[in-house]
Design a protein around this motif. Structure first.
Motif, PDB file in Angstrom:
ATOM      1  N   GLU A 244      68.203  51.715  58.758  1.00 37.69           N
ATOM      2  CA  GLU A 244      69.436  51.116  58.240  1.00 37.69           C
ATOM      3  C   GLU A 244      70.518  52.166  58.034  1.00 37.69           C
ATOM      4  OE1 GLU A 244      69.442  47.408  55.579  1.00 37.69           O
ATOM      5  OE2 GLU A 244      70.102  48.991  54.204  1.00 37.69           O
ATOM      6  N   ILE A 245      70.129  53.312  57.467  1.00 34.87           N
ATOM      7  CA  ILE A 245      71.145  54.356  57.221  1.00 34.87           C
ATOM      8  C   ILE A 245      71.614  54.968  58.544  1.00 34.87           C
ATOM      9  CG2 ILE A 245      69.769  56.489  56.954  1.00 34.87           C
ATOM     10  CD1 ILE A 245      71.452  56.839  54.277  1.00 34.87           C
ATOM     11  N   LEU A 246      70.719  54.990  59.518  1.00 35.39           N
ATOM     12  CA  LEU A 246      71.075  55.511  60.837  1.00 35.39           C
ATOM     13  C   LEU A 246      72.164  54.632  61.460  1.00 35.39           C
ATOM     14  CD1 LEU A 246      70.139  57.692  62.932  1.00 35.39           C
ATOM     15  CD2 LEU A 246      68.610  55.959  63.864  1.00 35.39           C
ATOM     16  N   GLU A 247      71.978  53.358  61.303  1.00 31.26           N
ATOM     17  CA  GLU A 247      72.957  52.378  61.798  1.00 31.26           C
ATOM     18  C   GLU A 247      74.297  52.532  61.075  1.00 31.26           C
ATOM     19  OE1 GLU A 247      72.155  49.363  63.831  1.00 31.26           O
ATOM     20  OE2 GLU A 247      74.336  49.148  63.829  1.00 31.26           O
ATOM     21  N   GLN A 248      74.196  52.676  59.724  1.00 28.44           N
ATOM     22  CA  GLN A 248      75.416  52.699  58.912  1.00 28.44           C
ATOM     23  C   GLN A 248      76.162  54.024  58.975  1.00 28.44           C
ATOM     24  OE1 GLN A 248      74.373  51.632  54.885  1.00 28.44           O
ATOM     25  NE2 GLN A 248      73.626  49.599  55.471  1.00 28.44           N
ATOM     26  N   LYS A 249      75.423  55.132  59.011  1.00 28.57           N
ATOM     27  CA  LYS A 249      76.086  56.433  58.836  1.00 28.57           C
ATOM     28  C   LYS A 249      75.589  57.477  59.825  1.00 28.57           C
ATOM     29  CE  LYS A 249      76.562  56.283  53.773  1.00 28.57           C
ATOM     30  NZ  LYS A 249      76.347  57.089  52.561  1.00 28.57           N
ATOM     31  N   GLY A 250      75.133  57.037  60.993  1.00 26.44           N
ATOM     32  CA  GLY A 250      74.523  57.962  61.947  1.00 26.44           C
ATOM     33  C   GLY A 250      75.376  59.177  62.267  1.00 26.44           C
ATOM     34  N   GLU A 251      76.664  58.953  62.470  1.00 31.78           N
ATOM     35  CA  GLU A 251      77.511  60.081  62.879  1.00 31.78           C
ATOM     36  C   GLU A 251      77.697  61.091  61.749  1.00 31.78           C
ATOM     37  OE1 GLU A 251      80.265  57.062  64.380  1.00 31.78           O
ATOM     38  OE2 GLU A 251      80.675  58.476  66.025  1.00 31.78           O
ATOM     39  N   GLU A 252      77.895  60.563  60.559  1.00 31.34           N
ATOM     40  CA  GLU A 252      78.087  61.458  59.402  1.00 31.34           C
ATOM     41  C   GLU A 252      76.832  62.310  59.168  1.00 31.34           C
ATOM     42  OE1 GLU A 252      78.368  60.937  54.605  1.00 31.34           O
ATOM     43  OE2 GLU A 252      79.028  59.240  55.823  1.00 31.34           O
ATOM     44  N   ILE A 253      75.669  61.657  59.236  1.00 30.32           N
ATOM     45  CA  ILE A 253      74.404  62.384  59.034  1.00 30.32           C
ATOM     46  C   ILE A 253      74.219  63.424  60.135  1.00 30.32           C
ATOM     47  CG2 ILE A 253      71.888  62.129  58.876  1.00 30.32           C
ATOM     48  CD1 ILE A 253      72.417  59.210  57.931  1.00 30.32           C
ATOM     49  N   ALA A 254      74.570  63.057  61.349  1.00 34.05           N
ATOM     50  CA  ALA A 254      74.445  64.000  62.471  1.00 34.05           C
ATOM     51  C   ALA A 254      75.270  65.254  62.208  1.00 34.05           C
ATOM     52  CB  ALA A 254      74.893  63.332  63.773  1.00 34.05           C
ATOM     53  N   ARG A 255      76.499  65.069  61.717  1.00 37.57           N
ATOM     54  CA  ARG A 255      77.351  66.240  61.465  1.00 37.57           C
ATOM     55  C   ARG A 255      76.753  67.121  60.371  1.00 37.57           C
ATOM     56  NH1 ARG A 255      81.417  62.425  62.706  1.00 37.57           N
ATOM     57  NH2 ARG A 255      81.607  61.777  60.528  1.00 37.57           N
ATOM     58  N   LEU A 256      76.278  66.499  59.304  1.00 37.66           N
ATOM     59  CA  LEU A 256      75.683  67.277  58.213  1.00 37.66           C
ATOM     60  C   LEU A 256      74.454  68.054  58.684  1.00 37.66           C
ATOM     61  CD1 LEU A 256      75.926  64.671  55.307  1.00 37.66           C
ATOM     62  CD2 LEU A 256      76.995  66.944  55.339  1.00 37.66           C
ATOM     63  N   VAL A 276      63.365  63.331  62.983  1.00 34.97           N
ATOM     64  CA  VAL A 276      62.726  62.136  63.519  1.00 34.97           C
ATOM     65  C   VAL A 276      63.613  60.952  63.181  1.00 34.97           C
ATOM     66  CG1 VAL A 276      60.598  60.797  63.590  1.00 34.97           C
ATOM     67  CG2 VAL A 276      60.521  63.232  62.956  1.00 34.97           C
ATOM     68  N   ALA A 277      64.130  60.293  64.224  1.00 42.87           N
ATOM     69  CA  ALA A 277      65.033  59.170  63.967  1.00 42.87           C
ATOM     70  C   ALA A 277      64.475  57.921  64.619  1.00 42.87           C
ATOM     71  CB  ALA A 277      66.420  59.466  64.526  1.00 42.87           C
ATOM     72  N   ASN A 278      64.729  56.822  63.981  1.00 43.40           N
ATOM     73  CA  ASN A 278      64.318  55.562  64.553  1.00 43.40           C
ATOM     74  C   ASN A 278      65.090  55.338  65.856  1.00 43.40           C
ATOM     75  OD1 ASN A 278      63.971  52.549  64.743  1.00 43.40           O
ATOM     76  ND2 ASN A 278      62.691  53.120  62.980  1.00 43.40           N
ATOM     77  N   GLU A 279      64.347  54.982  66.897  1.00 39.56           N
ATOM     78  CA  GLU A 279      64.928  54.871  68.235  1.00 39.56           C
ATOM     79  C   GLU A 279      66.139  53.918  68.247  1.00 39.56           C
ATOM     80  OE1 GLU A 279      62.187  53.283  71.089  1.00 39.56           O
ATOM     81  OE2 GLU A 279      62.573  54.974  72.421  1.00 39.56           O
ATOM     82  N   LYS A 280      65.917  52.779  67.615  1.00 37.29           N
ATOM     83  CA  LYS A 280      66.963  51.768  67.538  1.00 37.29           C
ATOM     84  C   LYS A 280      68.153  52.360  66.773  1.00 37.29           C
ATOM     85  CE  LYS A 280      67.375  47.412  65.531  1.00 37.29           C
ATOM     86  NZ  LYS A 280      66.810  46.484  64.545  1.00 37.29           N
ATOM     87  N   SER A 281      69.301  52.157  67.198  1.00 32.57           N
ATOM     88  CA  SER A 281      70.549  52.615  66.567  1.00 32.57           C
ATOM     89  C   SER A 281      70.681  54.126  66.503  1.00 32.57           C
ATOM     90  CB  SER A 281      70.735  52.085  65.137  1.00 32.57           C
ATOM     91  OG  SER A 281      69.840  51.101  64.789  1.00 32.57           O
ATOM     92  N   SER A 282      69.955  54.844  67.356  1.00 32.48           N
ATOM     93  CA  SER A 282      70.054  56.302  67.259  1.00 32.48           C
ATOM     94  C   SER A 282      71.137  56.877  68.191  1.00 32.48           C
ATOM     95  CB  SER A 282      68.701  56.936  67.586  1.00 32.48           C
ATOM     96  OG  SER A 282      68.337  56.638  68.915  1.00 32.48           O
ATOM     97  N   ALA A 283      71.702  56.058  69.046  1.00 30.91           N
ATOM     98  CA  ALA A 283      72.629  56.593  70.062  1.00 30.91           C
ATOM     99  C   ALA A 283      73.801  57.366  69.469  1.00 30.91           C
ATOM    100  CB  ALA A 283      73.138  55.455  70.949  1.00 30.91           C
ATOM    101  N   LYS A 284      74.469  56.757  68.481  1.00 32.23           N
ATOM    102  CA  LYS A 284      75.642  57.443  67.891  1.00 32.23           C
ATOM    103  C   LYS A 284      75.240  58.742  67.193  1.00 32.23           C
ATOM    104  CE  LYS A 284      78.475  53.393  66.880  1.00 32.23           C
ATOM    105  NZ  LYS A 284      78.884  52.545  65.752  1.00 32.23           N
ATOM    106  N   PHE A 285      74.074  58.697  66.536  1.00 30.52           N
ATOM    107  CA  PHE A 285      73.573  59.907  65.862  1.00 30.52           C
ATOM    108  C   PHE A 285      73.376  61.021  66.882  1.00 30.52           C
ATOM    109  CE2 PHE A 285      69.805  62.474  64.742  1.00 30.52           C
ATOM    110  CZ  PHE A 285      70.215  63.019  63.538  1.00 30.52           C
ATOM    111  N   TYR A 286      72.683  60.709  67.981  1.00 30.10           N
ATOM    112  CA  TYR A 286      72.414  61.746  68.982  1.00 30.10           C
ATOM    113  C   TYR A 286      73.693  62.224  69.660  1.00 30.10           C
ATOM    114  CZ  TYR A 286      67.407  60.974  68.411  1.00 30.10           C
ATOM    115  OH  TYR A 286      66.154  60.899  67.892  1.00 30.10           O
ATOM    116  N   ASP A 287      74.586  61.323  69.931  1.00 33.50           N
ATOM    117  CA  ASP A 287      75.848  61.725  70.582  1.00 33.50           C
ATOM    118  C   ASP A 287      76.627  62.704  69.703  1.00 33.50           C
ATOM    119  OD1 ASP A 287      75.276  60.188  72.721  1.00 33.50           O
ATOM    120  OD2 ASP A 287      76.664  58.545  72.226  1.00 33.50           O
TER     121      ASP A 287
END
Lengths: 474, 474
Positions: A244-256, A276-287
């Motif tokens: 859920e947090i990955l979906e909501q704040k993936g980009e912010e967490i990625a930067r931190l 380790v990130a949940n596969e679903k909704s991980s695209a923005k985090f990885y990008d």
């Protein structure tokens, strides 16, 4: 600066001198120890600019980073000085006797923490001030009443020599015996081995690699009198990011996390190396993570040997067919480390235990997990860690309590929604964890509690008042 | 009773079961642990007469002695139950965060002591109850939240089996998982080695010989993941008798020390085996000591192998030309240990380090010292000890402060004008000391503090209240 090799005879002399100094220093009053620690801090403060410039030249760490570390070093000395002044750290336990008790009189028993004896401290390459000459280990040992023989890190010899002068001068000004603090140098394994196997040395503090820490542990375990070794050997500091947090704040967490991963060229013990990130909704985090990695300026590492190890491990991971390179810093400079980001499926990650080991430097392995169960399997597989982090919304966290409980078995510090780097110096801090993060998970190397690495209990039975240590009187 | 040899596969299963149990038991509430410990105590109380009779048959320890030990065992369980109920033993440290701190927010950090994992406990031959199946080590481990795999002492197999039934039944009644407590048996070295090197075992408690303790320590230090070993291996517990008190009360002190030295056929860890008296005015002390020794009834020892070792060491000392036999118990019975008293000059004693070693049984070496300086040299030469005792008037003590300060470096417990035997179970007690008295001088094996052998700190950073252990909430 060339490293002066301390001869074996000089190492023996340093250990003997430390023992002779111990016979006096163990009985130093709290105010004498306070004076000594504060003098080191004061003399350090005066030499700030000069020492930071030397350390910058030797370690390539940027001046701002070194300035913060310098302040931390001074604060740590004052922190232990305050601890000694306050006094309750000695854990005095007083059980008064009862001569009328039947069938046997109850003895008067009083316990206190007593210094172990001379301590060997091995400085860290990545903290030329805060975990070197008069860093956390030395400050804790001196506060406990233990003289220190410091083994200089070959990565910053001139810094070590210059800071040693300050500590020795502070000891002189505080009226403490010669040998309360001394320094030995040597690039070879033999220097350290001779020091830790000397019978007068009673404990070792070490920060460095698993290989180096384990070698010292083994040498000390096979002594006629084994001694405790507190080796802090780093870890991969896994981070679990829930859906859920990955979906909501993936980009912010990625930067931190990417910033935490690449700070100081990734040369922190608590650097997050496995995420380790949940596969679903991980695209923005990885990008976003990949973007930060690509934009990270390349940087020189602490030493050539650390840089070579980093390069070697990058090549090894790149050759693995089941791991993908997701990003590499675009800034290319000779002999500078470039940040790397790798991606692996949980299945491939679990099948290759090479990937579970620390790669000291600015790199990470991003593991995609299909579900909570795969996350649990990764947490179960990983060895002992300094830290483990979980990112989650309240929903995420409440649905993943077994993961958090499992991580309690794996790490010394658990973090929710934060980054593992940035080790606060506070009484509740634990900078330690199950092997191979450290050789002794029972002790922290940061914070108040780290003083107990260098003490043991002594019990006084039926002692008259005039023979008791002050803390046990009354 | 013949010893059943637990197979290696069964040992592995016991360790695995203990781990599975740990996943539940580590989270047992204080009241569940209190219930368990008290149930063991209650069930033990019901079987007192029967178990003492079995132990008496197996160990030859007299029923009165075993009855006292049985009471102590029950009291230890209740002592740890009270500790768990009271709750502050977890050493909760709460440093609340400050999100407004500059330049960086201060994290919320909360630390607690967390159980290490399954513990292997090796029972003592000389305490078939208080340091065996559910003795001090087991009670401390269970109180900490660690399951126990108990390695039975081959000296009292039936006692071990019967007490194990009680602990297993108590675990069942308390609703705890299978594997919270289990027992393995085997006379061979392999049984213990297999247990302590099993990856699920995370700490070891041991009471026994230096040889046995060191072998376990070495096995655990060479594991892939080294684990802490708390081996209490005994000592010679030196006693120093200063001139004025010797003159004034020599005979009284002789009776006290000789009784302490011969109690339970000298089979206490804290048995005073070396006594150093000022040569001047020592005649009455030696005469009276010799009288008690001659009048001491001979007694069977705990096992044949202990008796054979005792006989062997008596012969070895007798063959030494520089040591005199001052007295031997006149009561001669086959296979019974007879009390012995030897006398040596300080010079001869210092010249022969065989004499510094423990001779487990009712014997002592009386060393005559010409002056304080010789006493200091003896204190300096002796290895680490559980206890060191000084007898003196106020004048004596005030003139011998350097001796007392030197003994602080040598022993875990210092006693003035008393006997070392009789280890009070109290928070301030320290039953431990520098090697070779134990393998880890930082921990006691008796008293409240012994629980910390089986815990490590865990720090929770920025945890929401609902994820924190109860002790860290608020």
């Amino acid at each position: 600066m060339a490293i002066v090799e301390t001869s074996l005879r000089e190492i023996d002399e340093a250990a003997e001198k430390a023992y002779t100094a111990f016979l006096t220093y163990r009985q130093a009053s709290p105010s004498q120890k306070v004076k000594f620690l504060n003098l080191i801090a004061e003399l350090l403060e005066r030499e700030r600019a000069r020492l930071i410039s030397i350390a910058n030249r030797e370690t390539f760490l940027p001046p701002e980073r070194l300035d913060g570390e310098y302040t931390r070093t001074i604060n740590q000395l004052r922190f232990f000085s305050d601890l000694v002044k306050e006094g309750t750290w000695v854990r005095a336990i007083i059980n008064k006797g009862d001569p009328t008790r039947k069938p046997l009189p109850k003895p008067d028993l009083r316990q206190i923490q007593y210094p172990l004896g001379p301590v060997a401290v091995f400085g860290a390459s990545n903290f030329p001030f805060a975990y070197s000459v008069c860093g956390g280990d030395t400050a804790a040992a001196l506060a406990a009443g233990c003289p220190v023989v410091y083994k200089a890190n070959p990565g910053h010899p001139e810094t070590s020599v210059e800071v040693t002068k300050i500590v020795v001068e502070a000891a002189r000004q505080a009226g403490l015996p010669d040998g309360t603090f001394s320094m030995v140098q040597g690039a070879s394994h033999e220097t350290g081995a001779r020091l830790v196997t000397h019978p007068r040395i009673k404990a070792v503090g070490f920060t460095g690699s698993l290989k180096g820490g384990r070698a010292i542990f083994d040498a000390c375990a096979t002594r006629e009198e084994p001694i405790p070794v507190y080796a802090e050997m780093g870890s991969t500091n896994p981070v679990f990011i829930l859906p859920e947090i990955l979906e909501q704040k993936g980009e912010e967490i990625a930067r931190l996390l990417a910033t935490s991963n690449t700070a100081s060229a990734g040369q922190f013990c608590t650097n997050p190396g496995i995420m380790v990130a949940n596969e679903k909704s991980s695209a923005k985090f990885y990008d976003e993570f990949a973007k930060v990695i690509r934009d990270t300026p390349s940087a020189p590492m602490l030493t050539n040997s650390i840089f070579n190890s980093f390069e070697k491990s990058m090549h090894e991971v790149m050759e693995k067919k089941k791991v993908q390179v997701a990003a590499v810093a675009s800034d290319e400079k000779s002999n500078n480390a470039r940040a790397h980001m790798f991606v692996s499926s949980a299945e491939n990650f679990l099948g290759d235990d090479d990937l579970w080991e620390e790669m000291f430097g600015p790199s990470s392995i991003q593991v995609t997990a299909k579900n909570s169960d795969e996350m649990m399997r990764i947490a179960e597989a990983l060895p002992g860690q300094l830290t483990a982090t979980v990112w989650g919304t309240e929903n995420d966290l409440k649905s993943n309590i077994p993961l958090i409980r499992l991580l309690e078995l794996k790490a010394g510090r658990l973090i929710i929604n934060g980054v593992p780097t940035g080790v606060e110096v506070a009484p509740a801090m634990n900078h330690g964890g199950p092997y191979p993060a450290t050789t002794d998970s029972k002790f922290t190397s940061v914070g108040t509690q780290s003083i107990y690495r260098f003490t043991r209990p002594v019990c006084y039975q039926n002692f008259p008042e005039y023979l008791l240590p002050d803390e046990l009187k009354g």
